[in-house]
Design a protein around this motif. Structure first.
Motif, PDB file in Angstrom:
ATOM      1  N   PRO B  94       0.819  -1.215   0.000  1.00 24.66           N
ATOM      2  CA  PRO B  94       0.000   0.000   0.000  1.00 24.66           C
ATOM      3  C   PRO B  94       0.852   1.264   0.000  1.00 24.66           C
ATOM      4  CG  PRO B  94       0.117  -0.889   2.202  1.00 24.66           C
ATOM      5  CD  PRO B  94       0.879  -1.841   1.325  1.00 24.66           C
ATOM      6  N   ASN B  95       0.284   2.355  -0.544  1.00 26.64           N
ATOM      7  CA  ASN B  95       0.895   3.686  -0.418  1.00 26.64           C
ATOM      8  C   ASN B  95      -0.039   4.563   0.394  1.00 26.64           C
ATOM      9  OD1 ASN B  95       1.842   2.321  -2.849  1.00 26.64           O
ATOM     10  ND2 ASN B  95       3.082   4.157  -3.124  1.00 26.64           N
ATOM     11  N   TYR B  96       0.557   5.509   1.113  1.00 30.02           N
ATOM     12  CA  TYR B  96      -0.247   6.388   1.964  1.00 30.02           C
ATOM     13  C   TYR B  96      -0.069   7.832   1.534  1.00 30.02           C
ATOM     14  CZ  TYR B  96      -0.698   2.309   4.983  1.00 30.02           C
ATOM     15  OH  TYR B  96      -0.983   1.059   5.474  1.00 30.02           O
ATOM     16  N   TYR B  97      -1.166   8.584   1.469  1.00 31.33           N
ATOM     17  CA  TYR B  97      -1.106   9.995   1.107  1.00 31.33           C
ATOM     18  C   TYR B  97      -1.841  10.817   2.152  1.00 31.33           C
ATOM     19  CZ  TYR B  97       0.326   8.171  -3.424  1.00 31.33           C
ATOM     20  OH  TYR B  97       0.993   7.515  -4.425  1.00 31.33           O
ATOM     21  N   ALA B  98      -1.156  11.851   2.635  1.00 32.24           N
ATOM     22  CA  ALA B  98      -1.799  12.744   3.599  1.00 32.24           C
ATOM     23  C   ALA B  98      -2.866  13.559   2.890  1.00 32.24           C
ATOM     24  CB  ALA B  98      -0.777  13.663   4.234  1.00 32.24           C
ATOM     25  N   SER B  99      -4.003  13.711   3.543  1.00 36.15           N
ATOM     26  CA  SER B  99      -5.087  14.466   2.942  1.00 36.15           C
ATOM     27  C   SER B  99      -5.923  15.108   4.047  1.00 36.15           C
ATOM     28  CB  SER B  99      -5.948  13.545   2.075  1.00 36.15           C
ATOM     29  OG  SER B  99      -6.907  14.297   1.374  1.00 36.15           O
ATOM     30  N   THR B 100      -7.054  15.684   3.662  1.00 39.84           N
ATOM     31  CA  THR B 100      -7.922  16.332   4.643  1.00 39.84           C
ATOM     32  C   THR B 100      -9.363  16.030   4.313  1.00 39.84           C
ATOM     33  OG1 THR B 100      -6.331  18.128   4.714  1.00 39.84           O
ATOM     34  CG2 THR B 100      -8.460  18.503   5.776  1.00 39.84           C
ATOM     35  N   PHE B 101     -10.127  15.717   5.336  1.00 33.24           N
ATOM     36  CA  PHE B 101     -11.548  15.451   5.141  1.00 33.24           C
ATOM     37  C   PHE B 101     -12.350  16.638   5.650  1.00 33.24           C
ATOM     38  CE2 PHE B 101     -15.514  13.637   7.101  1.00 33.24           C
ATOM     39  CZ  PHE B 101     -16.211  13.546   5.909  1.00 33.24           C
ATOM     40  N   LYS B 539       3.588  29.713   2.217  1.00 26.06           N
ATOM     41  CA  LYS B 539       3.203  29.692   3.638  1.00 26.06           C
ATOM     42  C   LYS B 539       3.995  28.666   4.434  1.00 26.06           C
ATOM     43  CE  LYS B 539      -1.535  30.909   2.429  1.00 26.06           C
ATOM     44  NZ  LYS B 539      -2.817  30.262   2.124  1.00 26.06           N
ATOM     45  N   VAL B 540       4.426  27.576   3.767  1.00 27.86           N
ATOM     46  CA  VAL B 540       5.052  26.494   4.536  1.00 27.86           C
ATOM     47  C   VAL B 540       6.571  26.575   4.512  1.00 27.86           C
ATOM     48  CG1 VAL B 540       3.105  24.939   4.188  1.00 27.86           C
ATOM     49  CG2 VAL B 540       5.043  24.905   2.584  1.00 27.86           C
ATOM     50  N   GLY B 541       7.121  27.679   4.058  1.00 29.74           N
ATOM     51  CA  GLY B 541       8.565  27.847   4.202  1.00 29.74           C
ATOM     52  C   GLY B 541       9.290  28.099   2.902  1.00 29.74           C
ATOM     53  N   GLY B 542       8.589  27.966   1.803  1.00 32.54           N
ATOM     54  CA  GLY B 542       9.178  28.403   0.544  1.00 32.54           C
ATOM     55  C   GLY B 542      10.029  27.378  -0.159  1.00 32.54           C
ATOM     56  N   SER B 543      10.809  26.611   0.611  1.00 36.66           N
ATOM     57  CA  SER B 543      11.731  25.701  -0.077  1.00 36.66           C
ATOM     58  C   SER B 543      11.003  24.439  -0.550  1.00 36.66           C
ATOM     59  CB  SER B 543      12.852  25.287   0.867  1.00 36.66           C
ATOM     60  OG  SER B 543      12.312  24.432   1.854  1.00 36.66           O
ATOM     61  N   GLU B 544      11.571  23.798  -1.586  1.00 34.70           N
ATOM     62  CA  GLU B 544      10.995  22.541  -2.097  1.00 34.70           C
ATOM     63  C   GLU B 544      10.988  21.502  -0.986  1.00 34.70           C
ATOM     64  OE1 GLU B 544       8.991  20.397  -4.826  1.00 34.70           O
ATOM     65  OE2 GLU B 544       9.659  22.483  -5.014  1.00 34.70           O
ATOM     66  N   LYS B 545      12.026  21.531  -0.166  1.00 36.69           N
ATOM     67  CA  LYS B 545      12.154  20.552   0.918  1.00 36.69           C
ATOM     68  C   LYS B 545      10.965  20.684   1.872  1.00 36.69           C
ATOM     69  CE  LYS B 545      15.602  19.047   4.342  1.00 36.69           C
ATOM     70  NZ  LYS B 545      14.896  19.666   5.499  1.00 36.69           N
ATOM     71  N   SER B 546      10.719  21.926   2.264  1.00 36.08           N
ATOM     72  CA  SER B 546       9.629  22.133   3.224  1.00 36.08           C
ATOM     73  C   SER B 546       8.299  21.697   2.596  1.00 36.08           C
ATOM     74  CB  SER B 546       9.543  23.602   3.610  1.00 36.08           C
ATOM     75  OG  SER B 546       9.405  24.380   2.424  1.00 36.08           O
ATOM     76  N   TRP B 547       8.191  21.912   1.294  1.00 36.54           N
ATOM     77  CA  TRP B 547       6.980  21.466   0.587  1.00 36.54           C
ATOM     78  C   TRP B 547       6.818  19.963   0.714  1.00 36.54           C
ATOM     79  CZ3 TRP B 547       2.456  22.566  -1.417  1.00 36.54           C
ATOM     80  CH2 TRP B 547       1.896  21.719  -2.381  1.00 36.54           C
ATOM     81  N   VAL B 548       7.899  19.218   0.461  1.00 37.77           N
ATOM     82  CA  VAL B 548       7.850  17.757   0.539  1.00 37.77           C
ATOM     83  C   VAL B 548       7.498  17.331   1.954  1.00 37.77           C
ATOM     84  CG1 VAL B 548       9.175  15.624   0.345  1.00 37.77           C
ATOM     85  CG2 VAL B 548       9.481  17.444  -1.346  1.00 37.77           C
ATOM     86  N   GLN B 549       8.123  17.981   2.932  1.00 37.84           N
ATOM     87  CA  GLN B 549       7.790  17.661   4.330  1.00 37.84           C
ATOM     88  C   GLN B 549       6.302  17.877   4.566  1.00 37.84           C
ATOM     89  OE1 GLN B 549      10.407  20.224   6.459  1.00 37.84           O
ATOM     90  NE2 GLN B 549      12.046  18.696   6.585  1.00 37.84           N
ATOM     91  N   PHE B 550       5.810  18.996   4.050  1.00 41.35           N
ATOM     92  CA  PHE B 550       4.384  19.318   4.204  1.00 41.35           C
ATOM     93  C   PHE B 550       3.534  18.207   3.593  1.00 41.35           C
ATOM     94  CE2 PHE B 550       0.720  22.135   2.707  1.00 41.35           C
ATOM     95  CZ  PHE B 550       0.036  21.958   3.893  1.00 41.35           C
ATOM     96  N   LEU B 551       3.922  17.769   2.395  1.00 39.81           N
ATOM     97  CA  LEU B 551       3.184  16.682   1.741  1.00 39.81           C
ATOM     98  C   LEU B 551       3.184  15.438   2.617  1.00 39.81           C
ATOM     99  CD1 LEU B 551       4.075  16.718  -2.063  1.00 39.81           C
ATOM    100  CD2 LEU B 551       1.971  17.401  -0.942  1.00 39.81           C
TER     101      LEU B 551
END
Lengths: 201, 1005, 455
Positions: B94-101, B539-551
């Motif tokens: 399985p793969n897991y993806y963070a999301s919002t309900f 909003k989450v820090g600008g860098s690609e890294k922070s984006w991935v962390q956010f994801l």
């Protein structure tokens, strides 16, 4: 009198026959009604004999997911292309392969080893336990065309699992576990490999 | 018969049993011969004398050979590998993806599990503030709405007639639809109506769009909360929806609030609430005044059945005596009104209690909370009630402590005012084009609101819904938006906390992100995906890294936890209207399962029994036992209910603990065009609602009913509602528990004739804390999603054939007038001496060496003996081929769990597939299994953390600790079945249990 | 003393009369009565087959069984039919060993009844499973699954053995018993009939050697069947007694079930015999009122035993102090299924008391009505045990109700169609009274020294 004697002999013979028949059946020396030996023709005549036998490719090069997943998985075409992108040997099969790859609509291989859906077999732990692919799949490296080597009956699975249960390794684990407060400090756990839920859930 | 075998879930079963079929034939034939053959045959010369023995034996051999060799191969199966396998996908993992309900105001972070690229399960995101890993029943069920067969597969154009009532549609294409939209944009007068939109990016795009179209963007929610926000403004000066911190409150007084069941952030509240229901820690004291029995009320320590018109009196009375005790002056402007309530207050059966309740609140000032705001509180005087309640919190100094204004619930944005504005604009024919998004006004808004007639004046109406529902019928173009699980979306639910909803599957159909359409029409070069990323990245820090962390994490930002100083407050004059008392006051409420009706076409939710009434597949008019008696009504009698000049026929349900003057009816039912599942289930209660000034009125309407003589059988999953004085749910008061943890338990001396099982490795078990369980039922849907449990439909539920592996038994204790309610989640107990195991003739259910009771579907022949012998009756039988589901619904099936065919027994497996998966993972990584690493579906989704699964052989595991606690007891202990599941007694923070004398009293049913 | 003993066969029959009377029934073409009866019953039988077909094809869900009542009409009717069988064995085997001469007239038919009842019963355990096509998994047979055997702890497996043994032994016993008569028929018949009866009479020549073998085998089989009378229904009762369900979990079940079985069995014999007497007036000479009266005495006695069992069940429930047991029985008497319970009591305990009166014991209409009531009552006994125990057990939350559907009635009624079809065919194909056994007792009670001494 003699008639009776013959009768008796025949009866005994038949009884003995039936006994051996069931004996073989139960100890899965004799396989009936399973797909053993099933050897379908594949859309492309991929030769394990060539790739695995002569070229000596490791099984897990193509069937990589066997180590991590329940499926050993037929390799996706890009795996084939890893090599065949450079091998430009003229062959109509290779061109078919490449077309399938480029068009992206893949190839429908015929499934050889078919387990019932209610059997949850998992490759990974078996590989982890150091089983060779050949143990179950037979001498694939000599197969021009793959066939089902074992009958994959429940009896066949169980017999091997039973051996594991009796194996020295297993009993040693049990010892270790017993000594170490029911195994909580032990890294090992008694592998529960003979439950119904080992395969059926 | 064979065709049926064919239908079996697994192809192999087909050939397997076919082979045994032959086998069976062989034996039949054989048996015949045996009958014919006789011992005397040999002496008998006549061949007609039956077969001679030796022939017979030969024949037997032959027939066996025949029977066994004559087998067919399985039908050929094909394997189609990826041409170019995406590297993140490994077949079988399985793969897991963070999301919002986003479910109205209950917004929770989720993790979506996908297999081979299709989402199969939604789980809570442990990093999400508040709700954590908890997820509501609706959140669990959302996955099924993705595969809803009634979804539109592409844009549709309506051939609307003048009244916009006809259903004839023609499918159109995006080019046409979008050009139409572009034209409209040029024309101007473009307006957008949507429900509260939690996505800042989406909002900004819509705003830009309507600006371009010289229009306006209106947000409106049918379950309105704006009046509360306005009241916040009047009382404290800041118009926000504060978030309530239940974990910080020692005393909670609810006046028609349902903060646990259907209210704002209910999932988060459940978690916080449960933290304070642990008798070990400091247990909170919960008081509830309510006119409909809600999930919150059933979990309260003190509960008082009131009618809507009494809310204000109670609030004022509390305010007054609190003011006196706190030495604060009671607002002069309120005196007169308060005076007018004098007699009402004196008339309360709990009149004396009110002062002591006020005392409790004062004693816990700063650590108390008065809360309201459920639909039942939305009377014509709702603003007044909210003012008083907000005022009380101010006086008590709860503001900034239990009432958090720093992290307001910013996703609550809709207001009735904006709806009214839109309607008036439409009536002035200023609205040329209206785009309706995430909302179904033509279903929800009562005719009286005039929305329908106003809409007829709009030239073109676009609707972004995923089906031709009521609003769809009323609009020209239906331009289906993606399903939330197919779409990028940034969500800001609590101010300062950003979460993301990311696509987990390629859009199933020819749908388009609404925002994408707008962007294109605006001629923007950026796609919606890029816009979301761009605006969020900043909003989450600008860098690609922070984006991935956010994801990966799915959440950014945290909530403020340090207490703030309270805002100033004032008791501004109350605007109220008092009518003379009505015979009956109607309360329209929302249920945990169906809520506003948005997910009504999800069969799981329709068959989800309401936590309180335990009825599914219907809504019904709740009346008190006394009312039923007086008007000679029985359960299921249909009455003609009249209110606001509208009359509908509804079946009645006799609801204990309901005020005798109250009639209650659930919203969200009676949809006409929601899909095959939801259509014409129940009646549309929204019709009784009224929109008055800038508020929606759901409660306190004058109503009357007349018996019609018809009967409708209500599908109640529970057979009986009293414990008959048996030790099933052990209850105790906090005081007793602190003295003796075993309070209320009657222990038996049990011994077993069987030799004990040996568990060398793991021994799986579970502990259920009944004090924490609030009965919300999320576990039931979680289990359904995880274990491929079919839905059987109302007819079969009426026969008691629902398939739920875990159910929640609800019992009433005390008197029918005002009973206590206890909940008990019940799943397979995995008994050590399992009664089911001994009686199964074919060994289809057996004990594993890890303590679980394995159910082997493919071995089961369906004698049902196990179910008969199970004292907990947790086993479910496939009476028909329930599991037969069509595409696309079957895409939701969990490949790790066998789909059960007709005629086999099934039951809870302790999520053995999860256990296996984790154990394999651990084995492959050569590490030790950690406690709480394996979580069953029910445990995982339980916001209250009432269920704990784990290894009983590990003395340090959470579950062992809980089972060792003296509060633990095993259900039906005296049967010595040694269940692996143990319950912890239900503790109430009261002086005296209502159920204390229920040994003498029977149930009311 | 013989003078005081009543003759078993009335109407001064000669040996030839006996043979003619009995054989004629088989040899003459059927009368209108028989034809109408067979037409009726066989059409019900056909209906039965169709109903079963639909159930198996669609799913058990068609029947009333549900959650929590997992067993319903199928099991109830199964136990009912198995019970019916017992009287047959009792009469033909036990009374034979006790040298009860009066059994001879009814033994054959009673035994036939046993065989057909067991056959009818045998269908139900199969069709009540969810996947009947796999029901053969209940038999332990060598297989390639490990091998995977059956669960020998499960009463259902014991059932499989009990019932199959019972069926086999009864059939053999019944068949062996009729061999000499078949031979008689063979000798009287010509052509095809002769051939067929020839086959089945296994070359019986009536030689002393044949008789020697015959007597011995018959005696042995009788000895073999006798324990079955007790064992079979005891084991059937284990299906319930072994479970821990209140109302099932009782040690009294084995004797209680056996008594009930004989009770219902005799009732069924009376029903059938009255019918036979009506259908074949000549048989009144062989199946006399005295036979009937004796059976009625048995009915009354066993009826009272059963009544005692009902009583003691309640006592034990109260005495056990288990609130679940107590509730289960209170619920039987005054719960939603009170009507079933009181039907049972009335039919099984109250009504048979009429047999205290001699006139009742000897009045054909009375005993016929009573026997019907007893049959109804005994079906309800199983209904009460199965359904009312299941529908309200430990946890009130999953209490439920059981309602019979069209298909429940279908199989219930259909099974009678099967039973009577078989029985009617039997009457026409096989001497309904054991000719060979009647002849010795012909002179019985007439000072003839053939009998009486042992009697």
């Amino acid at each position: 009198m003699i008639k009776k004697l013959i009768g008796a002999v025949v009866v005994l013979a038949v009884l003995a026959g039936i006994y051996t028949f069931f004996h073989l059946l139960v100890n899965n020396k004799l396989s009936i009604g399973y797909n053993k030996g099933y050897q379908p023709t594949q859309p492309l005549p991929f030769s394990h004999k060539l790739h695995s036998g002569e070229l000596g490719l490791d099984c897990k090069y193509c069937h990589a997911s066997a180590e991590v997943s329940r499926h050993s998985a037929i390799p996706s075409l890009n795996v084939c292309m890893n090599c065949h992108i450079n091998l430009n040997k003229e062959s109509k099969y290779l061109t078919q392969l490449k077309e399938a790859y480029n068009s992206g609509d893949s190839i429908a291989w015929v499934k050889v080893h078919m387990l019932p859906d209610h059997v949850k077999f998992n490759h990974a732990p078996h590989i982890k336990a150091g089983k060779d692919c050949q143990t179950c799949h037979g001498p694939v490296e000599q197969m021009e065309k793959v066939y089902q080597h074992s009958d994959l009956s429940m009896g066949w699975c169980i017999s091997c699992h039973r051996e594991q249960m009796d194996s020295a390794a297993h009993s040693s684990i049990i010892e270790e576990v017993k000594n170490k407060d029911q195994g909580q400090d032990s890294k090992k756990h008694v592998p529960s490999i003979i439950n119904c839920s080992t395969c059926h859930y | 018969m064979q065709t049926d075998v064919n239908e079996n879930s697994s192809t192999p079963k087909y050939w397997l049993s076919l082979e045994q079929w032959r086998n069976d034939e062989g034996f039949k034939e054989l048996a015949q011969r045996e009958f014919l053959s006789s011992p005397l045959a040999e002496d008998n010369k006549t061949p007609a004398g039956g077969w001679a023995r030796r022939e017979f034996l030969q024949l037997m051999g032959a027939s066996l050979a025949l029977s066994t060799f004559g087998c067919v191969r399985r039908p050929v199966e094909k394997i189609v590998p990826y041409a170019k396998r995406p590297k993140e996908i490994i077949p079988g993992l399985p793969n897991y993806y963070a999301s919002t309900f986003v479910d109205g105001y209950d917004v929770v972070g989720t993790v979506v599990r996908t297999r081979e690229g299709r989402p199969i399960k939604i789980e809570g995101n442990e990093f999400y503030p508040g709700s954590g890993e908890g997820l509501s029943a609706r959140g669990q069920a959302q996955i099924l709405s993705l595969y809803d067969p009634d979804r539109l597969t592409g844009p549709v154009q309506n051939l609307v007639n003048a009244k916009r009532t006809n259903k004839d549609t023609v499918s159109t294409n995006w080019v046409k639809a979008e050009s139409a939209l572009k034209a409209a944009l040029g024309e101007g007068g473009v307006y957008v109506l949507s429900s509260s939109n939690p996505s800042p990016t989406s909002r900004s795009i819509i705003e830009k769009f309507v600006a371009q179209g010289k229009g306006k963007y209106f947000e409106f929610d049918i379950l309105d909360r704006s009046t509360f926000i306005n009241s916040q403004g009047r009382v404290t000066g800041t118009e926000i929806m504060p978030s309530f911190d239940l974990s910080a409150a020692d005393v909670i007084v609810g006046i028609d609030a349902d903060y646990l069941g259907t209210g704002v952030a209910s999932t988060a509240h459940q978690r916080a609430f449960a933290l304070r229901r642990d008798p070990g820690g400091s247990m909170n004291h919960v008081i509830q005044f309510e006119s409909m029995m809600t999930l919150t009320g059933t979990n309260a320590d003190e509960r008082y059945a009131i009618k809507p018109s009494e809310q204000l009196a109670i609030a004022l009375k509390l305010a007054e005596s609190i003011c006196i005790q706190m030495g604060v002056s009671f607002p002069f402007a309120w005196r007169e009104i308060y005076g007018s309530f004098n007699d009402t207050i004196k008339g309360f059966p709990f009149a004396k209690k009110l002062n002591s309740i006020a005392e409790k609140l004062v004693k816990a000032k700063g650590k108390s909370l008065v809360i309201t705001g459920a639909e039942a509180s939305m009377t014509q005087n709702q603003s007044a009630v909210y003012d008083v309640v907000n005022f009380i919190n101010g006086v008590l100094g709860n503001d900034g402590k239990t009432v958090k204004y720093s992290n307001s619930v910013s996703s609550v944005r809709g207001s009735v005012a904006s709806l009214n504005e839109l309607i008036s604009l439409m009536n002035q024919e200023l609205v040329k084009t209206l785009i309706i998004h995430n909302s179904n006004p033509l279903y929800t808004l009562p005719e009286a609101s005039g929305f329908r007639s106003a809409l007829a004046k709009v030239k073109t109406v676009f609707y972004t819904g995923d089906r031709v529902n009521e609003t769809g019928i009323g609009s020209n173009y239906i331009i289906p938006d993606h399903h939330p699980l197919e779409k990028w979306m940034d969500v800001e639910n609590i101010s300062g906390v950003l979460s993301l909803s990311q696509p987990t599957i390629q859009p199933l159909y020819d749908t388009k992100a609404f925002e994408d359409i707008l962007l294109q029409t605006l001629g923007s070069t950026q796609t919606w995906n890029q816009t979301v990323k761009a605006s969020t990245l900043a909003k989450v820090g600008g860098s690609e890294k922070s984006w991935v962390q956010f994801l990966q994490k799915g959440v950014y930002g945290t909530v403020e936890n340090s207490p703030k100083s309270g805002r100033s407050y004032n008791g501004s004059p109350l605007k109220i209207r008092l009518d003379e008392a009505a015979d009956f006051e109607l309360v329209l409420y929302t249920t945990v399962g169906i809520k506003d009706g948005t997910l009504a076409n999800v069969s799981w939710l329709q068959e989800f029994p309401d936590p309180i009434t335990k009825i599914c597949w219907d809504n019904y008019l709740c009346i008190s036992p006394k009312t039923a008696l007086d008007s000679g009504l029985n359960e299921g009698d249909v009455v003609a209910l009249t209110s606001n000049g509208i009359t509908l026929d509804v079946p009645v349900h006799i609801q204990p603990g309901l005020n005798d003057r109250v009639l209650a009816l659930a919203l969200g039912y009676g949809q006409k065009a929601a899909g095959k599942v939801a259509n014409d289930i129940g009646v549309n209660a929204y019709q009784f609602a009224a929109i008055e000034k800038d508020q929606i009125i759901y409660s306190g309407m004058n109503a009357k009913f007349k018996k019609t003589g018809q009967q409708i059988a209500l599908a109640n999953v529970q057979g009986h509602h009293s414990m008959e004085g048996r030790q099933i749910v052990v209850e105790a008061t906090l005081k007793d528990i602190l003295e003796d943890p075993q309070a209320g338990q009657h222990k038996h001396k049990v011994f077993s004739l069987w030799s004990e099982h040996k568990y060398l490795g793991h021994k799986w078990g579970m502990a259920v804390d009944l004090s924490k369980c609030n009965g919300c039922g999320a576990c039931m849907i979680a289990c359904q999603a995880e274990n491929n449990i079919p839905v059987v439909g109302k007819r079969h539920v009426l026969n008691g054939r629902e398939m739920s592996w875990i159910r929640i038994d609800r019992y009433y204790t005390g008197t029918p007038e005002n009973p206590d309610v206890v909940y008990q989640p019940l799943m397979c107990m995995h008994c050590d001496n399992a009664p089911c195991e001994t009686v199964c003739p074919v060994l289809a259910t057996v004990h594993s060496d890890e303590g679980t009771n394995d159910m082997v579907y493919n071995r089961c022949v369906g004698t049902r003996y196990c179910a008969n012998n199970c004292p907990y009756k947790v086993r479910r039988f496939n009476w028909f081929n329930y599991s037969k589901v069509s595409n696309p619904l079957k895409m939701v099936l969990n490949p790790e769990v066998t789909v059960r065919s007709r005629g086999v027994m099934e039951k809870c497996t302790f999520c053995v597939q999860r256990v296996k998966a984790k154990k394999t993972e651990v084995k492959l990584a050569d590490r030790k299994l950690q406690d709480q690493e394996i979580k069953t579906a029910c445990q995982q989704t339980c916001a209250a953390e009432a269920l704990v699964f784990g290894d009983l052989n590990d003395p340090s595991s959470e579950v062992s600790k809980m089972q060792r606690s003296l509060r633990s007891y095993s259900l039906l202990e005296e049967l010595a079945v040694m269940p692996a599941v143990k319950y912890m007694s239900k503790v109430r923070n009261v002086s005296q249990l209502k159920g204390a004398d229920n040994h003498k009293k029977g149930g009311h049913h | 003393m013989e003078t005081y003993r009543k003759p078993l066969i009335v109407g001064n029959k000669t040996l030839k009369d006996v043979t003619d009377d009995i054989a004629s029934l088989v040899e003459t073409p059927p009368g209108l009565g028989w034809l109408t009866m067979i037409l009726g019953s066989s059409s019900v039988f056909l209906f039965y087959i169709i109903v079963i077909g639909i159930i198996v094809g669609t799913g058990m869900g068609l029947m009333g069984v549900s959650h929590p009542v997992g067993w319903g009409t199928d099991i109830v009717t199964f136990v009912f039919w198995v019970g019916i069988g017992h009287a047959g064995t009792l009469i033909s085997a036990v009374l034979y060993l006790f040298r009860q001469k009066w059994r001879t007239s009814i033994a054959r038919s009673a035994e036939a009844m046993t065989v057909f009842a067991v056959a009818t019963a045998g269908i139900f355990p199969i069709i009540h499973t969810g996947r009947p096509w796999l029901a053969f998994w209940l038999f332990p047979y060598p297989n390639q699954r490990g091998p995977l055997w059956v669960n020998f702890r499960s009463p259902l497996v014991w059932d499989v053995f009990a019932i199959s043994t019972y069926a086999t032994v009864s059939v053999t016993f019944w068949y062996v018993g009729m061999v000499p008569d078949l031979a008689t028929l063979r000798d009287r018949a010509k052509g095809l009939r002769r051939l067929i009866y020839g086959v089945f009479s296994l070359g019986w020549r009536g030689r002393a050697r044949d008789w020697g073998h015959y007597e011995m085998v018959y005696l042995l089989l009788a000895g073999l069947s006798t324990p079955l009378v007790l064992s079979v229904h005891s084991i059937v009762s284990f299906d319930f007694a072994v479970a821990q369900l209140p109302g099932w979990h009782t040690t009294i079940f084995p004797p209680y079930f056996v008594a009930g079985a004989i009770f219902s069995g005799f009732a069924m014999v009376v029903t059938l015999m009255t019918l036979v007497r009506i259908a074949v007036p000549e048989f009144k000479k062989y199946i006399t009122i005295d036979h009937m009266e004796l059976m009625n005495k048995v009915i009354m006695t066993t009826g009272m035993i059963v009544g005692y069992a009902y009583g003691s069940e309640f006592f034990i429930a109260w005495y056990s102090g288990s609130k679940y047991e107590v509730y289960a029985f209170v619920n039987r008497a005054i719960g939603p299924y009170w009507w079933a319970y009181w039907t049972m009591i009335t039919c099984n305990v109250v009504i048979p008391q009429i047999f205290w009166f001699r006139w009742a014991r000897r009045s054909i209409p009375t005993m016929f009505v009573v026997s019907i009531f007893v049959n109804i009552g005994m079906w309800f006994e199983r209904y009460v045990i199965t359904v009312t125990s299941l529908h309200r057990d430990f946890l009130p939350a999953n209490w439920g109700m059981f309602d019979m559907t069209f298909y429940d009635f279908g199989v219930l009624i259909g099974s009678f169609g099967m039973f009577f079809t078989l029985f009617l065919l039997y009457i026409r194909a096989i001497p309904a009274i054991a000719i060979a056994e009647i002849k010795p007792v012909l002179g019985f009670g007439k000072g003839d020294h053939n009998g009486g001494h042992h009697g």
